[in-house]
Design a protein around this motif. Sequence first.
Motif, PDB file in Angstrom:
ATOM      1  N   ALA A  71      -2.351 -11.871   0.960  1.00 55.56           N
ATOM      2  CA  ALA A  71      -1.963 -10.747   0.102  1.00 55.56           C
ATOM      3  C   ALA A  71      -1.559  -9.571   0.971  1.00 55.56           C
ATOM      4  O   ALA A  71      -2.228  -9.253   1.950  1.00 55.56           O
ATOM      5  N   THR A  72      -0.455  -8.953   0.615  1.00 53.62           N
ATOM      6  CA  THR A  72       0.029  -7.797   1.351  1.00 53.62           C
ATOM      7  C   THR A  72      -0.216  -6.543   0.512  1.00 53.62           C
ATOM      8  O   THR A  72       0.107  -6.505  -0.674  1.00 53.62           O
ATOM      9  N   ILE A  73      -0.791  -5.542   1.164  1.00 55.81           N
ATOM     10  CA  ILE A  73      -1.115  -4.286   0.481  1.00 55.81           C
ATOM     11  C   ILE A  73      -0.429  -3.147   1.221  1.00 55.81           C
ATOM     12  O   ILE A  73      -0.563  -3.015   2.435  1.00 55.81           O
ATOM     13  N   GLU A  74       0.308  -2.337   0.473  1.00 53.40           N
ATOM     14  CA  GLU A  74       0.922  -1.128   1.036  1.00 53.40           C
ATOM     15  C   GLU A  74      -0.101  -0.011   0.881  1.00 53.40           C
ATOM     16  O   GLU A  74      -0.376   0.447  -0.227  1.00 53.40           O
ATOM     17  N   GLY A  75      -0.698   0.397   1.989  1.00 58.98           N
ATOM     18  CA  GLY A  75      -1.808   1.334   1.952  1.00 58.98           C
ATOM     19  C   GLY A  75      -1.399   2.788   1.979  1.00 58.98           C
ATOM     20  O   GLY A  75      -0.284   3.137   2.331  1.00 58.98           O
ATOM     21  N   ASP A  76      -2.338   3.623   1.593  1.00 65.32           N
ATOM     22  CA  ASP A  76      -2.164   5.068   1.606  1.00 65.32           C
ATOM     23  C   ASP A  76      -3.522   5.676   1.953  1.00 65.32           C
ATOM     24  O   ASP A  76      -4.547   5.281   1.392  1.00 65.32           O
ATOM     25  N   SER A  77      -3.538   6.634   2.855  1.00 61.83           N
ATOM     26  CA  SER A  77      -4.806   7.217   3.291  1.00 61.83           C
ATOM     27  C   SER A  77      -5.470   8.065   2.205  1.00 61.83           C
ATOM     28  O   SER A  77      -6.645   8.374   2.299  1.00 61.83           O
ATOM     29  N   MET A  78      -4.745   8.423   1.163  1.00 65.79           N
ATOM     30  CA  MET A  78      -5.312   9.215   0.070  1.00 65.79           C
ATOM     31  C   MET A  78      -5.837   8.336  -1.070  1.00 65.79           C
ATOM     32  O   MET A  78      -6.060   8.824  -2.167  1.00 65.79           O
ATOM     33  N   ARG A  79      -6.034   7.078  -0.811  1.00 58.95           N
ATOM     34  CA  ARG A  79      -6.538   6.158  -1.829  1.00 58.95           C
ATOM     35  C   ARG A  79      -7.738   5.397  -1.276  1.00 58.95           C
ATOM     36  O   ARG A  79      -7.850   5.191  -0.083  1.00 58.95           O
ATOM     37  N   VAL A  80      -8.613   4.986  -2.170  1.00 58.61           N
ATOM     38  CA  VAL A  80      -9.763   4.168  -1.824  1.00 58.61           C
ATOM     39  C   VAL A  80      -9.525   2.785  -2.411  1.00 58.61           C
ATOM     40  O   VAL A  80      -9.167   2.657  -3.583  1.00 58.61           O
ATOM     41  N   TYR A  81      -9.708   1.746  -1.587  1.00 62.12           N
ATOM     42  CA  TYR A  81      -9.448   0.369  -2.019  1.00 62.12           C
ATOM     43  C   TYR A  81     -10.721  -0.455  -1.965  1.00 62.12           C
ATOM     44  O   TYR A  81     -11.552  -0.275  -1.079  1.00 62.12           O
ATOM     45  N   SER A  82     -10.833  -1.396  -2.893  1.00 66.22           N
ATOM     46  CA  SER A  82     -11.921  -2.368  -2.892  1.00 66.22           C
ATOM     47  C   SER A  82     -11.358  -3.731  -3.258  1.00 66.22           C
ATOM     48  O   SER A  82     -10.448  -3.831  -4.080  1.00 66.22           O
ATOM     49  N   LEU A  83     -11.905  -4.769  -2.630  1.00 73.07           N
ATOM     50  CA  LEU A  83     -11.545  -6.145  -2.966  1.00 73.07           C
ATOM     51  C   LEU A  83     -12.659  -6.713  -3.829  1.00 73.07           C
ATOM     52  O   LEU A  83     -13.841  -6.577  -3.512  1.00 73.07           O
ATOM     53  N   GLN A 128     -10.512   0.425   4.002  1.00 74.97           N
ATOM     54  CA  GLN A 128     -10.072   1.768   4.373  1.00 74.97           C
ATOM     55  C   GLN A 128      -8.809   1.637   5.209  1.00 74.97           C
ATOM     56  O   GLN A 128      -8.818   0.972   6.242  1.00 74.97           O
ATOM     57  N   ILE A 129      -7.737   2.264   4.753  1.00 74.40           N
ATOM     58  CA  ILE A 129      -6.447   2.198   5.440  1.00 74.40           C
ATOM     59  C   ILE A 129      -6.084   3.605   5.888  1.00 74.40           C
ATOM     60  O   ILE A 129      -6.045   4.534   5.082  1.00 74.40           O
ATOM     61  N   SER A 130      -5.840   3.756   7.181  1.00 74.99           N
ATOM     62  CA  SER A 130      -5.437   5.060   7.725  1.00 74.99           C
ATOM     63  C   SER A 130      -3.920   5.132   7.736  1.00 74.99           C
ATOM     64  O   SER A 130      -3.256   4.263   8.275  1.00 74.99           O
ATOM     65  N   GLY A 131      -3.395   6.178   7.156  1.00 73.24           N
ATOM     66  CA  GLY A 131      -1.946   6.348   7.109  1.00 73.24           C
ATOM     67  C   GLY A 131      -1.316   5.498   6.026  1.00 73.24           C
ATOM     68  O   GLY A 131      -1.979   4.943   5.162  1.00 73.24           O
ATOM     69  N   SER A 132      -0.006   5.381   6.097  1.00 75.28           N
ATOM     70  CA  SER A 132       0.746   4.579   5.127  1.00 75.28           C
ATOM     71  C   SER A 132       1.153   3.271   5.791  1.00 75.28           C
ATOM     72  O   SER A 132       2.317   3.046   6.107  1.00 75.28           O
ATOM     73  N   ASP A 133       0.185   2.407   5.994  1.00 77.01           N
ATOM     74  CA  ASP A 133       0.419   1.136   6.679  1.00 77.01           C
ATOM     75  C   ASP A 133       0.430  -0.017   5.686  1.00 77.01           C
ATOM     76  O   ASP A 133      -0.179   0.047   4.620  1.00 77.01           O
ATOM     77  N   GLU A 134       1.101  -1.088   6.076  1.00 71.25           N
ATOM     78  CA  GLU A 134       1.084  -2.327   5.303  1.00 71.25           C
ATOM     79  C   GLU A 134       0.101  -3.268   5.981  1.00 71.25           C
ATOM     80  O   GLU A 134       0.200  -3.536   7.176  1.00 71.25           O
ATOM     81  N   VAL A 135      -0.870  -3.746   5.213  1.00 73.16           N
ATOM     82  CA  VAL A 135      -1.882  -4.649   5.760  1.00 73.16           C
ATOM     83  C   VAL A 135      -1.871  -5.960   4.983  1.00 73.16           C
ATOM     84  O   VAL A 135      -1.451  -6.019   3.830  1.00 73.16           O
ATOM     85  N   THR A 136      -2.349  -6.993   5.660  1.00 71.72           N
ATOM     86  CA  THR A 136      -2.437  -8.318   5.046  1.00 71.72           C
ATOM     87  C   THR A 136      -3.903  -8.700   4.940  1.00 71.72           C
ATOM     88  O   THR A 136      -4.658  -8.580   5.910  1.00 71.72           O
TER      89      THR A 136
END
Length: 188
Positions: A71-83, A128-136
Motif C-alpha cells: 500500500a502506498t500512502i502520500e503522507g503529510d506532517s500535519m496529519r496523524v495516521y494509524s493502521l 508518523q510521516i515527516s514532511g510530504s513523503d510517499e511511503v509504502t
Amino acid sequence: MYQQPQGYGQPYGDAPPPRRRRGLKRTIFGVLGILANGVGLVVMPFLVGMIGAVLTVGASQNLTALDPQHATIEGDSMRVYSLAVPAEHTGTVECAVTGGDAVLTSESSDYSVGTIDGTDYYDVYDLQISGSDEVTVECTGTEALGLWDAGMGGTLISFGIGFLVPVVLGLLSVALTIWGIVALVRST
C-alpha cells in the motif's frame, strides 16, 4: 420664625459637593480583567486545544481500505495516521514501512477506530510521516488493512485561538486599567 431673604446663601457659605472620583470603576474592572486573563492564559489554550482534538478525532472515523501486501500512502506532517486490522488479525499482523522519513510504532487498542464493510477495525500501528513523503506499507498476517488519518491543523488552530483570545482580552484589560488610573489621578 426668621427666614432669610431670597438670594442670600447660608451665613457660612455652602459646603462644596464631594468630588466625584472618576475612573474608579474602570480601574477595578481592569484589574479584575487582568487577573481573570492570567488564569485564562493558562487554561484556555489547553481547554480549547483538547476540544479541537476531540472534534478532529471524532470527525475522522472513516477508514480507507488498503492492500495489506503493498500500500502506498502520500503522507503529510500535519496529519496523524494509524493502521488498523479486523479483531481476528490484531495478534498476528506484522507491518513494515519503506520510503520517505516515516516511523511505524506498534499500538494496541481495545476500541474500534472505524468500520469497513460492516467489520470493526482495531488500531495496531501508528504511522508518523515527516514532511510530504510517499511511503509504502507492507503487512503480513492479515487479509485486510485500513488506514485511519486525522488532520491536526484544526487542533493547532484552536490551540492558537485559545492563546490569542486571552492575550487580546488581557491587553484590553491593561488599557482599561491605565485609562481608569489616569482618570483617577485627574479627578483628585
